[in-house]
Enzyme design. Structure first.
Site, mmCIF file in Angstrom:
data_model
loop_
_atom_site.group_PDB
_atom_site.id
_atom_site.type_symbol
_atom_site.label_atom_id
_atom_site.label_comp_id
_atom_site.label_asym_id
_atom_site.label_seq_id
_atom_site.Cartn_x
_atom_site.Cartn_y
_atom_site.Cartn_z
ATOM 1 N N ALA A 1 -29.859 14.012 18.943
ATOM 2 C CA ALA A 1 -29.228 12.746 19.339
ATOM 3 C C ALA A 1 -30.199 11.607 19.107
ATOM 4 C CB ALA A 1 -28.809 12.791 20.810
ATOM 5 N N GLU B 1 -42.874 11.651 17.548
ATOM 6 C CA GLU B 1 -41.946 12.715 17.891
ATOM 7 C C GLU B 1 -42.505 14.085 17.514
ATOM 8 O OE1 GLU B 1 -37.313 11.522 17.771
ATOM 9 O OE2 GLU B 1 -38.303 11.427 15.823
ATOM 10 N N GLU C 1 -33.700 14.978 12.794
ATOM 11 C CA GLU C 1 -34.232 15.861 13.826
ATOM 12 C C GLU C 1 -34.211 17.337 13.439
ATOM 13 O OE1 GLU C 1 -32.774 15.143 17.753
ATOM 14 O OE2 GLU C 1 -33.510 13.074 17.768
ATOM 15 N N GLU D 1 -24.906 3.259 29.041
ATOM 16 C CA GLU D 1 -25.089 4.047 27.820
ATOM 17 C C GLU D 1 -23.844 4.875 27.524
ATOM 18 O OE1 GLU D 1 -28.172 7.207 25.738
ATOM 19 O OE2 GLU D 1 -28.010 7.179 27.923
ATOM 20 N N GLU E 1 -43.281 8.882 14.181
ATOM 21 C CA GLU E 1 -44.694 9.264 14.305
ATOM 22 C C GLU E 1 -45.017 9.902 15.650
ATOM 23 O OE1 GLU E 1 -47.032 5.827 13.514
ATOM 24 O OE2 GLU E 1 -46.699 5.872 11.347
ATOM 25 N N GLU F 1 -29.194 11.157 12.552
ATOM 26 C CA GLU F 1 -29.988 11.918 13.526
ATOM 27 C C GLU F 1 -29.971 13.412 13.230
ATOM 28 O OE1 GLU F 1 -32.024 10.814 15.863
ATOM 29 O OE2 GLU F 1 -31.569 8.726 15.390
ATOM 30 N N ARG G 1 -39.885 15.285 26.913
ATOM 31 C CA ARG G 1 -39.229 14.131 27.527
ATOM 32 C C ARG G 1 -40.136 13.565 28.602
ATOM 33 N NH1 ARG G 1 -35.619 11.930 24.216
ATOM 34 N NH2 ARG G 1 -33.792 13.230 23.787
#
Length: 197
Positions: free
Chosen positions: A81, A149, A102, A128, A147, A98, A69
């Site tokens: 997520a 991640e 993921e 959000e 690409e 997702e 992150r």
């Protein structure tokens, strides 16, 4: 005491909203408001919304994703997520997508995702909103990562994740909320078995 109550009930009136920056997932605005009779400038961040999913294996472990992150400059352990592809995309569709992208697992259909909770991540300045779902009966598939991640999937016992929350190791809000809500709802083996059947 009466004066304080009257002041607290004064409305907040927005006089103006100006877009200051638009990024890939965020729009940042400056709002001019009158609050308690005083003009002020507030930051406001718009986010189109997101969905998250807590994937549970047949033996009761929770699949977590470890990813870098940038805002924290470190790797974090989270539930899968992602943001909505379009502002009006149903959040259950986003969660379904997702999960597979993921973790490399999917469920038979969107109907197999159980709604767990909704939350607003940062109410002071960002709108959000995330819906969180629980996924049982996982089917092996394959990851479909962007690409840029790098995501590692890890299976964890619920009690160990709770320990990481209490020790301050897991700090992601949606992940903490999801794990604690899941633990409260499915604490007993009977309840978990009932959900898996």
């Amino acid at each position: 005491m009466g004066d304080k109550i009257e002041q607290e009930n004064l409305p907040v009136v927005r006089l103006d909203r100006q877009l200051k920056y638009q990024g890939n997932i965020l729009k940042i605005y400056e709002d001019t408001v009158v609050a308690n009779g005083h003009e002020a400038h507030w930051d406001y961040i718009h986010h189109d919304g997101a969905a998250a999913v807590l994937p549970v294996t047949d033996d009761g472990k929770i699949l977590m994703v470890r990813q870098y992150r940038n805002a924290l400059d470190r790797f974090t352990l989270e539930i899968p997520a992602g943001k909505l592809d379009e502002p009006d995309e149903p959040k259950v569709e986003c969660a379904y997508r997702e999960l597979e992208e993921e973790t490399g697992y999917r469920v038979e259909s969107q109907g197999k995702l159980e709604y767990l909770m909704s939350l607003n991540t940062t109410v002071a300045f960002c709108d959000e909103a995330i819906d969180i779902f629980v996924a049982h009966h996982l089917i092996p598939s394959k990851q479909h990562l962007d690409e840029d991640e790098v995501i590692n999937v890890e299976a964890w016992e619920l009690k160990d994740l709770e320990d990481l929350i209490y020790s301050g190791t897991i700090t992601d809000g949606k992940t903490i909320a999801a794990i604690m809500a899941y633990a409260r709802k499915y604490r007993s083996t009977d309840k978990r078995d009932e959900a898996l059947s």
